[in-house]
Design a protein around this motif. Structure first.
Motif, PDB file in Angstrom:
ATOM      1  N   ALA A  91       9.414  -4.219   8.793  1.00  0.00           N
ATOM      2  CA  ALA A  91       9.768  -3.574  10.054  1.00  0.00           C
ATOM      3  C   ALA A  91      10.818  -4.382  10.814  1.00  0.00           C
ATOM      4  O   ALA A  91      11.781  -3.826  11.364  1.00  0.00           O
ATOM      5  N   CYS A 122      14.557  -3.218  11.488  1.00  0.00           N
ATOM      6  CA  CYS A 122      15.085  -3.206  12.861  1.00  0.00           C
ATOM      7  C   CYS A 122      16.428  -3.921  12.914  1.00  0.00           C
ATOM      8  O   CYS A 122      17.376  -3.441  13.547  1.00  0.00           O
ATOM      9  N   THR A 140      20.142  -2.788  13.964  1.00  0.00           N
ATOM     10  CA  THR A 140      20.900  -3.598  14.912  1.00  0.00           C
ATOM     11  C   THR A 140      22.315  -3.835  14.403  1.00  0.00           C
ATOM     12  O   THR A 140      23.302  -3.640  15.122  1.00  0.00           O
ATOM     13  N   THR A 181       8.572   2.697  15.930  1.00  0.00           N
ATOM     14  CA  THR A 181       9.353   2.401  17.129  1.00  0.00           C
ATOM     15  C   THR A 181      10.037   1.052  17.016  1.00  0.00           C
ATOM     16  O   THR A 181      11.195   0.896  17.422  1.00  0.00           O
ATOM     17  N   LEU A 182       9.325   0.041  16.465  1.00  0.00           N
ATOM     18  CA  LEU A 182       9.956  -1.261  16.270  1.00  0.00           C
ATOM     19  C   LEU A 182      11.213  -1.126  15.425  1.00  0.00           C
ATOM     20  O   LEU A 182      12.266  -1.696  15.740  1.00  0.00           O
ATOM     21  N   VAL A 183      11.121  -0.372  14.346  1.00  0.00           N
ATOM     22  CA  VAL A 183      12.283  -0.168  13.486  1.00  0.00           C
ATOM     23  C   VAL A 183      13.396   0.544  14.239  1.00  0.00           C
ATOM     24  O   VAL A 183      14.553   0.089  14.266  1.00  0.00           O
ATOM     25  N   THR A 227      13.982   0.917  17.382  1.00  0.00           N
ATOM     26  CA  THR A 227      14.586   0.280  18.552  1.00  0.00           C
ATOM     27  C   THR A 227      15.715  -0.659  18.159  1.00  0.00           C
ATOM     28  O   THR A 227      16.402  -1.196  19.040  1.00  0.00           O
ATOM     29  N   GLY A 228      15.939  -0.842  16.870  1.00  0.00           N
ATOM     30  CA  GLY A 228      17.144  -1.540  16.446  1.00  0.00           C
ATOM     31  C   GLY A 228      18.395  -0.854  16.969  1.00  0.00           C
ATOM     32  O   GLY A 228      19.434  -1.509  17.163  1.00  0.00           O
ATOM     33  N   TRP A 250      15.046  -0.190  25.464  1.00  0.00           N
ATOM     34  CA  TRP A 250      14.320  -0.941  24.437  1.00  0.00           C
ATOM     35  C   TRP A 250      12.935  -1.337  24.930  1.00  0.00           C
ATOM     36  O   TRP A 250      11.938  -1.190  24.222  1.00  0.00           O
ATOM     37  N   ASN A 273       9.224   0.355  23.422  1.00  0.00           N
ATOM     38  CA  ASN A 273       8.160  -0.437  22.807  1.00  0.00           C
ATOM     39  C   ASN A 273       6.853  -0.336  23.573  1.00  0.00           C
ATOM     40  O   ASN A 273       5.775  -0.228  22.974  1.00  0.00           O
ATOM     41  N   TYR A 320      11.237   7.740  21.342  1.00  0.00           N
ATOM     42  CA  TYR A 320      11.015   7.148  20.021  1.00  0.00           C
ATOM     43  C   TYR A 320       9.589   7.336  19.522  1.00  0.00           C
ATOM     44  O   TYR A 320       9.396   7.788  18.393  1.00  0.00           O
TER      45      TYR A 320
END
Length: 497
Positions: free
Chosen positions: A19, A23, A27, A176-178, A180-181, A318, A322, A386
């Motif tokens: 993950a 992310c 990014t 979401t972690l992924v 939010t990149g 961001w 999260n 997200y």
């Protein structure tokens, strides 16, 4: 050395390693994609403004009376229309590789589908200064199309990876972690770009060298430590592998056959998902690609201030994405809300809130502090989208999540093509009134799309997720579709067409 790393890495939860690395993939993808939006303000020859700094209803005064407050400008004579074409050209290539990327990710896994796409984009990014110097705007447009080709596999591959690595009870958090990149990349792509240009002796080319080089380094690490699924991972712990495999429901881990295009094409929840994605991405790409132009040409911020202030709304986005993802998982796990209602509620917050505050910002005129605050609130409220609609494709069909994400990002690519092009046409003079029209268009698109989401979005696995499985949730619906031919032969053989 490699054996030591693998032994050490086996003690870490590999689903979270995946993950974090995924992310970082996004990014890198977004820093390479959106940095041009700010860099172009330094590449293009600046227009001479009138000597007086008085403002009118349509224009804002310069912050500094000294002429170099904003960027001194570059050497390229590109008008607003040409800039709009340049900023949209990335998506011409991006849309082409969406569906092929999803099919490749579903069939062969997400590791190299994602990795090679990022690597190719990095190479084209590194070539950008040379190509612009030799071939001007035409060369840049062609190069951006090629970058779009490479990056088009990103989201389909990521969705396939999320489907293979995220247990249902952790899907909102991991997904979401992924995803939010995108915000992290947007934050860095704006904040760092302004600083790099301001303090580098070579100017805007440094941006493309830095982001392209970092992305090449990411690819090397990615190929060493990440894999397409827990069953193929060579040094995942047995405990974690068993946890992931056991927690996946039968539809998620089932071996699939050919993609059920006909059933997907008639799926109302899928169409609602695509409409919702179109609405969100219209607002998102309007801000990502053209907010730096608004900050520079309308509000007259310097390039460093432009980059830093443009980044702040995505920091808020961001953070809220999260926080809301943890809350969304909690609501589902505790049975407080159904998955469907969680997706609808969080999507509504992520659509209506931005629509209101972006329009409000256009009426704040030249009050720069108020405008920035309203942009921060508006973009921050996009965060709940997200854990709302962005992970809904995995809800509907884990088996075809890569293909579905390809469809979602293809729809988003249409936004990416149309929004900058339309802005270039509707804002030839870069005035407040012209930009207010842009924000009202965004308002309407966001609200209409959200209405469709509220009526038709679903959070449950669809029957076509596994047409060959007798135990699938929608077996009865499937049999009804094939009822005329059910009387003869093996029903299962007729169910798979």
């Amino acid at each position: 050395m490699l054996s030591f790393w693998r032994k050490f890495n086996s003690k870490l939860p590999q689903r979270w390693i995946m993950a974090v690395m995924a992310c970082l993939a996004l990014t890198n993808a977004y820093t390479m994609r959106i940095s041009l939006s700010l860099a172009i303000t330094d590449m293009v020859a600046s227009k001479e403004s009138s000597s007086n700094d008085t403002s009118s209803d349509d224009t804002c005064p310069s912050i500094d009376s000294t002429s170099s407050s904003t960027s001194t400008g570059g050497t390229y004579e590109w008008d607003e229309y040409t800039q709009g074409v340049i900023l949209s050209s990335f998506f011409w290539g991006y849309i082409v590789t969406q569906i092929p990327g999803g099919i490749l990710a579903d069939k062969f896994g997400g590791k190299y589908t994602l990795g090679l796409g990022i690597l190719s984009t990095a190479i084209f990014t590194l070539l950008t200064p040379l190509v612009v110097e030799k071939f001007d705007s035409t060369g840049l447009i062609v190069l951006r199309v090629l970058m779009g080709f490479g990056e088009g596999t990103t989201f389909p591959a990521l969705n396939a990876l999320i489907a293979q690595w995220s247990p249902p009870q952790e899907r909102s958090k991991i997904g979401t972690l992924v995803m939010t990149g995108t915000q992290v990349g947007t934050i860095l792509g704006n904040a760092v770009t302004g600083v790099l240009i301001e303090y580098s002796s070579i100017g805007w080319p440094i941006v493309f060298y830095v982001y392209g080089g970092v992305s090449v380094l990411w690819f090397i690490v990615w190929t060493l430590v990440c894999f397409s699924g827990p069953e193929t991972h060579p040094f995942i712990s047995d405990t974690e592998r068993k946890y992931i495999m056991d927690s996946m429901n039968e539809q998620t881990r089932k071996q699939t056959r050919s993609i059920p295009w006909r059933h997907m094409a008639t799926s109302t929840p899928l169409w609602a998902l695509l409409v919702g994605k179109f609405g969100h991405d219209w607002g998102f790409f309007t801000m990502v690609t053209d907010l730096p132009l608004y900050m520079s040409n309308v509000l007259k911020f310097s390039i460093t201030s432009n980059g830093l202030l443009t980044a702040i709304p995505y920091v808020a986005m961001w953070i809220l994405s999260n926080i809301s993802s943890v809350y969304a998982d909690w609501l589902i796990k505790r049975g407080k809300m159904s998955t469907t209602n969680v997706r609808k509620t969080f999507t509504t917050v992520g659509s209506v809130g931005p629509a209101i505050f972006l329009v409000a910002a256009s009426y704040a005129g030249c009050d720069r502090i108020v405008v920035v605050i309203l942009f921060v609130i508006g973009m921050g409220l996009m965060g709940p989208f997200y854990p709302g609609l962005m992970v809904n494709g995995v809800d509907l069909s884990p088996n075809y999540s890569g293909t579905m994400m390809a469809m979602m990002t293809a729809v988003g690519a249409v936004d990416g093509m149309l929004a900058p092009y339309l802005i270039g046409i509707l804002t030839p003079n870069q005035t407040l009134v012209e930009w207010r029209t842009i924000f009202w268009i965004t308002f309407v698109v966001l609200l209409v799309a959200n209405l469709v989401v509220l009526i038709w979005v679903d959070g449950e696995v669809q029957y076509w997720n596994d047409l060959g499985n007798h135990q699938s949730q929608g077996r009865k619906d499937l049999e009804k579709k094939f009822k005329p031919s059910e009387s003869s032969g093996d029903p299962e053989s007729k169910a798979v067409t």
